[in-house]
Scaffold this motif. Structure first.
Motif, PDB file in Angstrom:
ATOM      1  N   LYS A 186       0.871  -1.172   0.000  1.00 43.33           N
ATOM      2  CA  LYS A 186       0.000   0.000   0.000  1.00 43.33           C
ATOM      3  C   LYS A 186       0.907   1.221   0.000  1.00 43.33           C
ATOM      4  N   VAL A 187       0.733   2.105  -0.956  1.00 42.81           N
ATOM      5  CA  VAL A 187       1.646   3.229  -1.128  1.00 42.81           C
ATOM      6  C   VAL A 187       0.882   4.545  -1.125  1.00 42.81           C
ATOM      7  N   ASN A 188       1.640   5.615  -0.926  1.00 45.48           N
ATOM      8  CA  ASN A 188       1.089   6.970  -0.960  1.00 45.48           C
ATOM      9  C   ASN A 188       1.072   7.472  -2.391  1.00 45.48           C
ATOM     10  N   TRP A 189      -0.074   7.989  -2.811  1.00 44.54           N
ATOM     11  CA  TRP A 189      -0.224   8.448  -4.203  1.00 44.54           C
ATOM     12  C   TRP A 189      -0.691   9.902  -4.218  1.00 44.54           C
ATOM     13  N   CYS A 190       0.094  10.758  -4.888  1.00 45.74           N
ATOM     14  CA  CYS A 190      -0.312  12.149  -5.064  1.00 45.74           C
ATOM     15  C   CYS A 190      -1.033  12.277  -6.398  1.00 45.74           C
ATOM     16  N   PRO A 191      -2.309  12.656  -6.398  1.00 43.75           N
ATOM     17  CA  PRO A 191      -3.033  12.743  -7.663  1.00 43.75           C
ATOM     18  C   PRO A 191      -2.513  13.847  -8.583  1.00 43.75           C
ATOM     19  N   LEU A 192      -1.909  14.898  -8.025  1.00 42.32           N
ATOM     20  CA  LEU A 192      -1.362  15.951  -8.893  1.00 42.32           C
ATOM     21  C   LEU A 192      -0.017  15.545  -9.474  1.00 42.32           C
ATOM     22  N   CYS A 193       0.852  14.937  -8.632  1.00 45.72           N
ATOM     23  CA  CYS A 193       2.133  14.450  -9.162  1.00 45.72           C
ATOM     24  C   CYS A 193       1.944  13.195 -10.006  1.00 45.72           C
ATOM     25  N   ALA A 194       0.805  12.504  -9.813  1.00 46.33           N
ATOM     26  CA  ALA A 194       0.505  11.251 -10.511  1.00 46.33           C
ATOM     27  C   ALA A 194       1.610  10.234 -10.300  1.00 46.33           C
ATOM     28  N   THR A 195       2.050  10.110  -9.052  1.00 41.72           N
ATOM     29  CA  THR A 195       3.091   9.147  -8.745  1.00 41.72           C
ATOM     30  C   THR A 195       3.071   8.810  -7.262  1.00 41.72           C
ATOM     31  N   VAL A 196       3.870   7.807  -6.921  1.00 40.80           N
ATOM     32  CA  VAL A 196       4.023   7.366  -5.541  1.00 40.80           C
ATOM     33  C   VAL A 196       4.918   8.339  -4.779  1.00 40.80           C
ATOM     34  N   LEU A 197       4.648   8.483  -3.475  1.00 39.76           N
ATOM     35  CA  LEU A 197       5.492   9.270  -2.592  1.00 39.76           C
ATOM     36  C   LEU A 197       5.988   8.374  -1.460  1.00 39.76           C
ATOM     37  N   ALA A 198       7.199   8.627  -0.990  1.00 36.95           N
ATOM     38  CA  ALA A 198       7.686   7.939   0.207  1.00 36.95           C
ATOM     39  C   ALA A 198       6.947   8.477   1.423  1.00 36.95           C
ATOM     40  N   ASN A 199       6.952   7.696   2.523  1.00 36.18           N
ATOM     41  CA  ASN A 199       6.296   8.152   3.749  1.00 36.18           C
ATOM     42  C   ASN A 199       6.811   9.515   4.176  1.00 36.18           C
ATOM     43  N   GLU A 200       8.122   9.736   4.000  1.00 38.25           N
ATOM     44  CA  GLU A 200       8.718  10.995   4.421  1.00 38.25           C
ATOM     45  C   GLU A 200       8.273  12.169   3.564  1.00 38.25           C
ATOM     46  N   GLN A 201       7.671  11.882   2.402  1.00 35.24           N
ATOM     47  CA  GLN A 201       7.216  12.949   1.504  1.00 35.24           C
ATOM     48  C   GLN A 201       5.740  13.285   1.703  1.00 35.24           C
ATOM     49  N   VAL A 202       5.140  12.685   2.717  1.00 34.40           N
ATOM     50  CA  VAL A 202       3.746  12.992   3.063  1.00 34.40           C
ATOM     51  C   VAL A 202       3.770  13.827   4.334  1.00 34.40           C
ATOM     52  N   ILE A 203       3.361  15.066   4.230  1.00 31.70           N
ATOM     53  CA  ILE A 203       3.393  16.002   5.346  1.00 31.70           C
ATOM     54  C   ILE A 203       1.958  16.320   5.751  1.00 31.70           C
ATOM     55  N   ASP A 204       1.581  15.907   6.952  1.00 29.52           N
ATOM     56  CA  ASP A 204       0.217  16.135   7.454  1.00 29.52           C
ATOM     57  C   ASP A 204      -0.836  15.631   6.463  1.00 29.52           C
ATOM     58  N   GLY A 205      -0.544  14.480   5.858  1.00 32.99           N
ATOM     59  CA  GLY A 205      -1.501  13.861   4.950  1.00 32.99           C
ATOM     60  C   GLY A 205      -1.498  14.412   3.548  1.00 32.99           C
ATOM     61  N   CYS A 206      -0.612  15.391   3.284  1.00 35.46           N
ATOM     62  CA  CYS A 206      -0.582  16.032   1.964  1.00 35.46           C
ATOM     63  C   CYS A 206       0.780  15.837   1.311  1.00 35.46           C
ATOM     64  N   CYS A 207       0.817  16.089   0.013  1.00 35.42           N
ATOM     65  CA  CYS A 207       2.056  15.956  -0.765  1.00 35.42           C
ATOM     66  C   CYS A 207       3.061  17.032  -0.347  1.00 35.42           C
ATOM     67  N   TRP A 208       4.329  16.650  -0.262  1.00 39.39           N
ATOM     68  CA  TRP A 208       5.360  17.607   0.137  1.00 39.39           C
ATOM     69  C   TRP A 208       5.544  18.710  -0.900  1.00 39.39           C
ATOM     70  N   ARG A 209       5.160  18.458  -2.157  1.00 37.68           N
ATOM     71  CA  ARG A 209       5.270  19.494  -3.195  1.00 37.68           C
ATOM     72  C   ARG A 209       3.954  20.241  -3.392  1.00 37.68           C
ATOM     73  N   HIS A 210       2.836  19.606  -3.046  1.00 39.16           N
ATOM     74  CA  HIS A 210       1.513  20.236  -3.192  1.00 39.16           C
ATOM     75  C   HIS A 210       0.858  20.226  -1.811  1.00 39.16           C
ATOM     76  N   GLU A 211       1.083  21.274  -1.052  1.00 38.13           N
ATOM     77  CA  GLU A 211       0.752  21.278   0.372  1.00 38.13           C
ATOM     78  C   GLU A 211      -0.745  21.192   0.652  1.00 38.13           C
ATOM     79  N   ASP A 212      -1.580  21.441  -0.364  1.00 35.96           N
ATOM     80  CA  ASP A 212      -3.025  21.371  -0.169  1.00 35.96           C
ATOM     81  C   ASP A 212      -3.648  20.139  -0.820  1.00 35.96           C
ATOM     82  N   THR A 213      -2.814  19.253  -1.353  1.00 40.39           N
ATOM     83  CA  THR A 213      -3.311  18.069  -2.051  1.00 40.39           C
ATOM     84  C   THR A 213      -3.221  16.843  -1.153  1.00 40.39           C
TER      85      THR A 213
END
Length: 901
Positions: A186-213
């Motif tokens: 089970k992996v983290n998926w950012c719908p805007l980046c359209a790719t997997v993120l590492a656990n460390e790239q998920v900040i407060d449930g959001c993408c580290w590059r898209h802080e509101d996603t």
């Protein structure tokens, strides 16, 4: 080193010199004007023509080495002032260490792969490679114009094949060692980046590059690196990094998250329908709980449900067992129960919604009784098995023993569903030693460990920690448990379903399975002409020429891996490439790494504390274990600079509040721009950007320029440019000016050696300039030779002190005074404590708060000496005669107050 086209003109200083012509000029001479654009562009051209200027010397040079490094940038746009501040800190330090006689390595490169660059390229309808390389060229130009002292011959660019060839090579070495592996997860998926993120790239449930996603959860087969193999070592290593900020070390400790406890196996009761008697049923019935003994054998084929707990001492208070909806035993239950299957499906959906909302812990806790029971291995009790939405399969074992009386979450769940709340731990009686007995009942849930056990069989009366040790030993001795250490840190998922990254160098063969690409076929090149979309997986999967290959083992058809590597893979080892950037036969030379590492000073943002900084520490240990390097940690010291704030928010492109350094340079010059970034706030604090402040620094630099111009001929006429070789002060004025100079040298030297309060360093330079300017009338009254010698002591040293902060102006003024050679190789001014010492201090003496006298004391006089001097002063004696001295308050070096009545 003086620009060939620099013209020396007599300045206004001639009218200051004693003996100058008494006939007044028709009009006052015009002072030279400070023109930063003209000065800086001319010097930059000269520096660009000297490729050796910022180059480190060989390992055999005999000088102490100093490796100073700022984190490399993503080239997804142009520089803004936030970058300028970071790089100005490192540049000032590098220049200072050169002047201190060190062999300095100060490189720069580009973290050029990854989602930021690809997203920006898509937005601008430009191929990522073209977009990235154009931005690199623009940012390199900006860095040169700012005068940063980088050795561009060591430059690395992570998106070029000569670099990512070695990133792929490292991946293959990890694959050989079992540190790189592939699994369904089970992996983290950012719908805007359209790719997997590492656990460390998920900040407060959001993408580290898209802080509101919000990040979604998906089940995918991915490549991972076994960071967990190094979890304990990464944790222990933090104790050996005193040069790192405590906040960074704390963040890493919390992220690694070591937890000590025990794994205990509950056994599934094969007869779920009998829920009344409390005794086990089935093929191997157990005795009643009151007759149960720890270690009573159970059927060897019984289904065991391992539970991880940090509080095994509370196990007699377990009144239910909760399973994750995805637990294997849950799946077994739902296969035979359609009603349960539909209920569990709802729990799964609730978990997903909680994850998508970014806070799984805040879920409204809900559960379903399965109709099944598990046997507590310590007392034989049958406890009901529930499926709960707050239990996650990926944490612990995916099963929780619920002890409502002693756990807040379990207490909430039990109250909601009417489950038994059984007290087995209570506080010690106040003032009494540990002993059997029942202390007063606390408010539930009660979770303190400094307590005693009750209702726990043979463990009654024991303290919690002693009971934990004995219970774990019993579980291990009887084969149903063991001591267990768990970590919050998970393996690093490095697969990315995007184009712009280093291709993962493996093939898939129908006959041989996963096949590594042979080393002599590296690098696996990214195809350049490709259509990039953010749908239907990796864009590389739609390029037949890339995907379809021949298996190097069997010669049959094979398929390339189409995922690319996470951008943090590239930045986990980049600083090891700098010392040997053009090595084509290895990632680097061991000899060079042994000389330069660890990095002496690393500088970057605290936002990378649990991203880049953990990954790079992991990568360093892997390379050490491969025999490639000898150090355990990448950097001895770490400095995390504060953010640049504008309009109340962090300066960033996404917020649209960036300030371009190009605009500031055009108005005020590069020296003023970078110097204000260092002056406006301590480097570790946030800086509120104000353009008026840059203008103020520019005016100050103009003042320095005019001051030196007024006296350049007198300094030249003195016996050489001594810079920091002082004459013996012959007058009180000379004594005061030299004292101020050496106090300034001491202050700035201490700032560089400590926490880099460059704001106070620059303020000290300003104070020195103010004192020199205020003394100009006195200088004019001195004999010409004396004033020239004094100025030859003051002004060259002033320029050297300014050199790390305003290198262009310093180089210009150094040439105006007749100095030769690069300031980078000129010794830093030395500090003379005798010249810096104040002759005497004037200390006010009060009697009952009223000023009565002033006594003169030597600096450092102790409290007793200050008191004696005050009481001996005639005016003080007159004020206290006939009165009783109650006390004498002494503030060393500042004040004496005598209290009388």
């Amino acid at each position: 080193m003086t620009p060939t086209d620099a013209k020396k003109k007599p300045g206004a200083q001639s009218e200051m010199v004693a003996g100058a012509a008494a006939v007044p000029a028709a009009e006052p001479p015009r002072e030279k004007r400070y023109d930063p654009a003209q000065i800086e562009e001319r010097w930059q051209k000269l520096w660009d023509e000297q490729p050796e200027l910022y180059r480190a010397e060989s390992e055999s040079c005999g000088k102490p080495k100093y490796y100073v490094l700022e984190m490399l940038p993503y080239p997804s746009g142009q520089l803004h002032i936030g970058h300028v501040r970071n790089y100005s800190i490192g540049d000032a330090l590098a220049r200072y260490m050169w002047m201190q006689g060190h062999n300095v390595l100060h490189p720069m490169g580009w973290d050029a792969f990854g989602l930021p660059a690809e997203n920006a390229a898509l937005k601008n309808q430009t191929p990522p490679r073209q977009w990235t390389l154009e931005n690199i060229a623009a940012m390199r130009r900006q860095m040169r114009r700012l005068g940063f002292s980088y050795d561009w011959q060591t430059e690395i660019t992570t998106c070029l094949p000569d670099y990512y060839r070695w990133t792929q090579w490292f991946f293959l070495r990890m694959l050989e060692k079992g540190l790189a592996f592939r699994k369904q997860s089970k992996v983290n998926w950012c719908p805007l980046c359209a790719t997997v993120l590492a656990n460390e790239q998920v900040i407060d449930g959001c993408c580290w590059r898209h802080e509101d996603t919000l990040v979604e959860q998906r089940d995918l087969e991915q490549w991972f690196l076994r960071t967990t193999n190094y979890a304990q070592e990464l944790l222990d290593g933090l104790d050996h990094l005193p040069g790192w900020p405590e906040k960074v070390r704390t963040m890493q400790r919390n992220w690694i998250g070591r937890s000590e406890g025990a794994t205990v196996e509950f056994v599934l009761d094969p007869s779920p329908e009998d829920g009344e008697t409390g005794r086990a049923r089935g093929k191997a019935p157990l005795p009643a709980p009151e007759d149960f003994a720890v270690g009573t054998p159970v059927d060897k084929d019984a289904i065991r449900i391992p539970v991880y707990t940090t509080r095994i001492d509370t196990i007699f208070g377990a009144t239910s067992l909760q399973l994750a909806p995805q637990h294997p035993v849950t799946k077994q239950f739902v296969q035979a129960d359609e009603r349960l299957a539909s209920e569990v499906a709802l729990l799964v959906d609730e978990q997903k919604k909680a994850r998508d909302a970014g806070d799984p812990a805040a879920i409204d806790k809900r559960g379903i009784f399965t109709g099944h029971f598990a046997i507590n291995p310590f007392n034989g009790e049958r406890v009901p098995i529930w499926v709960a939405n707050y239990v996650l399969l990926e944490y612990g074992t995916g099963a929780v023993m619920s002890v409502p009386a002693h756990d807040e979450r379990d207490f909430e769940f039990a109250k909601k569903y009417g489950l038994e709340v059984r007290i087995v731990v209570l506080p010690r009686r106040s003032g009494e030693p540990p002993a059997p007995g029942r202390p007063d009942e606390p408010v539930l849930p009660y979770t303190e460990e400094d307590s005693l056990l009750m209702n726990s069989g043979e463990y009654n009366g024991l303290g919690c920690q002693e009971a934990q040790q004995k219970m774990v030993a019993a579980a291990e001795a009887h084969g149903f448990g063991k001591p267990t250490v768990t970590f919050r840190l998970k393996d690093w998922g490095v697969s990315r379903q995007r184009y712009w990254g280093a291709p993962i160098p493996v093939l898939y063969c129908a006959k041989d399975g996963i096949v590594p690409v042979p080393d002599d076929q590296l690098p696996v090149l990214l195809p350049e002409a490709i259509e990039i979309t953010q749908q239907d997986g990796s864009p590389l999967s739609r390029v037949p020429g890339f995907v379809n290959v021949t298996c190097p083992r069997c010669g049959g058809p094979a398929r390339r891996e189409t995922d690319t590597m996470d951008t943090f893979v590239d930045s986990s080892w980049y600083f090891y490439r700098y010392p040997d950037a053009h090595n084509s036969s290895a990632p680097f030379s061991r000899q060079k790494i042994d000389y330069w590492f660890p990095i002496d000073q690393y500088i970057g943002g605290v936002e990378h504390a649990i991203l880049h900084l953990i990954y790079s520490r992991f990568w360093t240990r892997v390379m050490r274990d491969l025999g490639l390097i000898g150090n355990d940690e990448p950097a001895t010291r770490l400095f995390t600079q504060g953010m640049v704030i504008r309009d109340g928010a962090k300066m960033s492109k996404s917020k649209g509040n960036v300030v371009s350094p190009d605009d500031m340079i055009a108005r005020y010059g590069a020296d003023a721009t970078r110097m204000y970034a260092l002056f406006a706030a301590p480097p570790d604090r946030d800086l509120d950007w104000q353009e008026d402040g840059v203008a103020g620094i520019s005016r100050f630099l103009g003042r320095v320029y005019r001051l030196v111009a007024r006296y350049q001929d007198q300094v030249r006429s003195a016996s050489g440019t001594r810079a920091h070789a002082p004459t013996s002060p012959s007058t009180p004025l000379a004594q005061a000016l030299l004292r101020k100079l050496h106090q300034t040298i001491s202050r700035i030297t201490q700032d560089f050696a400590g926490r880099w309060h460059f704001n106070t360093s620059i303020a000290a330079v300003m104070e020195l300039v103010n004192e020199i300017v205020a003394a100009e009338a006195g200088l004019a009254g001195m004999p010409p030779q004396g004033s020239a010698q004094l100025l030859a002591d003051l002004l060259p040293s002033l320029i050297l002190l300014l050199a790390p902060f305003a290198p262009y102006l310093a180089a210009e003024l150094w040439g105006e005074l007749g100095g030769t050679g690069s300031l980078l190789r000129h010794p830093w001014p030395s500090f003379d404590p005798d010249l810096a010492r104040e002759e005497e201090l004037e200390v006010p003496v009060q009697v009952n708060g009223k000023l009565r006298a002033v006594v003169r004391l030597l600096p450092g006089a102790g409290s007793e000496a200050m008191q004696q001097a005050a009481l001996a002063e005639a005016r003080v004696q007159a004020a206290i005669t006939g009165k009783t001295v109650v006390k004498v308050v002494v503030v060393p070096g500042k004040l004496i107050n005598i209290v009388v009545k």
